[in-house]
Design a protein around this motif. Sequence first.
Motif, short mmCIF file in Angstrom:
data_model
loop_
_atom_site.label_atom_id
_atom_site.label_comp_id
_atom_site.label_asym_id
_atom_site.label_seq_id
_atom_site.Cartn_x
_atom_site.Cartn_y
_atom_site.Cartn_z
N ALA A 99 0.83 -1.20 0.00
CA ALA A 99 0.00 0.00 0.00
C ALA A 99 0.87 1.25 0.00
N LEU A 100 1.95 1.24 0.77
CA LEU A 100 2.87 2.39 0.77
C LEU A 100 3.55 2.56 -0.59
N SER A 101 3.89 1.44 -1.23
CA SER A 101 4.51 1.52 -2.55
C SER A 101 3.57 2.16 -3.57
N PHE A 102 2.28 1.74 -3.53
CA PHE A 102 1.32 2.30 -4.48
C PHE A 102 0.94 3.73 -4.13
N LEU A 103 0.95 4.08 -2.86
CA LEU A 103 0.72 5.47 -2.46
C LEU A 103 1.84 6.35 -3.02
N ALA A 104 3.07 5.89 -2.88
CA ALA A 104 4.21 6.65 -3.41
C ALA A 104 4.12 6.76 -4.93
N TYR A 105 3.71 5.67 -5.60
CA TYR A 105 3.56 5.70 -7.06
C TYR A 105 2.50 6.73 -7.46
N ASN A 106 1.34 6.69 -6.79
CA ASN A 106 0.27 7.64 -7.13
C ASN A 106 0.67 9.08 -6.82
N PHE A 107 1.39 9.28 -5.72
CA PHE A 107 1.83 10.63 -5.37
C PHE A 107 2.84 11.15 -6.40
N ARG A 108 3.72 10.28 -6.83
CA ARG A 108 4.70 10.65 -7.86
C ARG A 108 4.01 11.00 -9.18
N ARG A 109 2.98 10.24 -9.54
CA ARG A 109 2.22 10.54 -10.77
C ARG A 109 1.51 11.88 -10.65
N ALA A 110 0.92 12.14 -9.48
CA ALA A 110 0.22 13.42 -9.28
C ALA A 110 1.18 14.59 -9.41
N ILE A 111 2.38 14.45 -8.87
CA ILE A 111 3.38 15.51 -9.00
C ILE A 111 3.78 15.69 -10.46
N THR A 112 3.94 14.59 -11.18
CA THR A 112 4.31 14.68 -12.59
C THR A 112 3.20 15.35 -13.41
N ILE A 113 1.96 15.01 -13.13
CA ILE A 113 0.84 15.55 -13.91
C ILE A 113 0.52 16.99 -13.52
N LEU A 114 0.41 17.26 -12.22
CA LEU A 114 -0.01 18.58 -11.76
C LEU A 114 1.15 19.53 -11.47
N GLY A 115 2.28 18.98 -11.09
CA GLY A 115 3.42 19.80 -10.70
C GLY A 115 3.43 20.02 -9.21
N PRO A 116 4.62 20.23 -8.64
CA PRO A 116 4.71 20.39 -7.18
C PRO A 116 3.99 21.63 -6.66
N GLY A 117 3.98 22.71 -7.42
CA GLY A 117 3.31 23.94 -6.98
C GLY A 117 1.81 23.74 -6.83
N GLU A 118 1.20 23.08 -7.79
CA GLU A 118 -0.24 22.83 -7.74
C GLU A 118 -0.60 21.87 -6.61
N ILE A 119 0.23 20.87 -6.38
CA ILE A 119 0.00 19.94 -5.27
C ILE A 119 0.02 20.70 -3.94
N LEU A 120 1.03 21.54 -3.74
CA LEU A 120 1.13 22.32 -2.49
C LEU A 120 -0.05 23.27 -2.34
N ARG A 121 -0.47 23.90 -3.44
CA ARG A 121 -1.61 24.82 -3.38
C ARG A 121 -2.87 24.08 -2.95
N ARG A 122 -3.10 22.91 -3.51
CA ARG A 122 -4.29 22.12 -3.16
C ARG A 122 -4.23 21.62 -1.72
N LEU A 123 -3.04 21.26 -1.26
CA LEU A 123 -2.91 20.81 0.13
C LEU A 123 -3.18 21.95 1.10
N ARG A 124 -2.68 23.15 0.77
CA ARG A 124 -2.94 24.32 1.64
C ARG A 124 -4.42 24.66 1.66
N GLU A 125 -5.07 24.51 0.52
CA GLU A 125 -6.49 24.78 0.40
C GLU A 125 -7.32 23.84 1.28
N LYS A 126 -6.91 22.61 1.39
CA LYS A 126 -7.64 21.61 2.16
C LYS A 126 -7.28 21.63 3.64
N ARG A 127 -6.26 22.35 4.01
CA ARG A 127 -5.81 22.36 5.40
C ARG A 127 -6.92 22.87 6.31
#
Length: 132
Positions: A99-127
Amino acid sequence: MEKPLYEKKGLVGYDYRNYEACQSCQYKERCTKSQKGRSIFRHVDQDFLDTIDLQTELNRDKYKLRQIIIEHVFGTVKRGWEAYYFLTKRKLSVSGEIALSFLAYNFRRAITILGPGEILRRLREKRDPAMA
């Protein structure tokens, strides 16, 4: 005649044989090279396995699509990240490890698709404001 359930090469199943019928069969030479006759071993769940094979054949297009979408993930985790074996034992801890391996895979894909800036923006929005 059916032989009782037994294990053959690690598989559990039934061994069917009727040597008397084989001796008088006109197709014996084409069917088997054994002098006594033919013996057929069937896995205890062979009917279920045959059903799965039939469903796979009938839905070949879905199966190919699954190979394209899903199998890539397993190949990437296994070969790309050198996860050829599990570091833990027991089902619960192995499930957590994969499960941790697939979480890391999905997180890596999200960073590749959205970019690190967009990921951080969405995380701050949900905080949660209570945690700020």
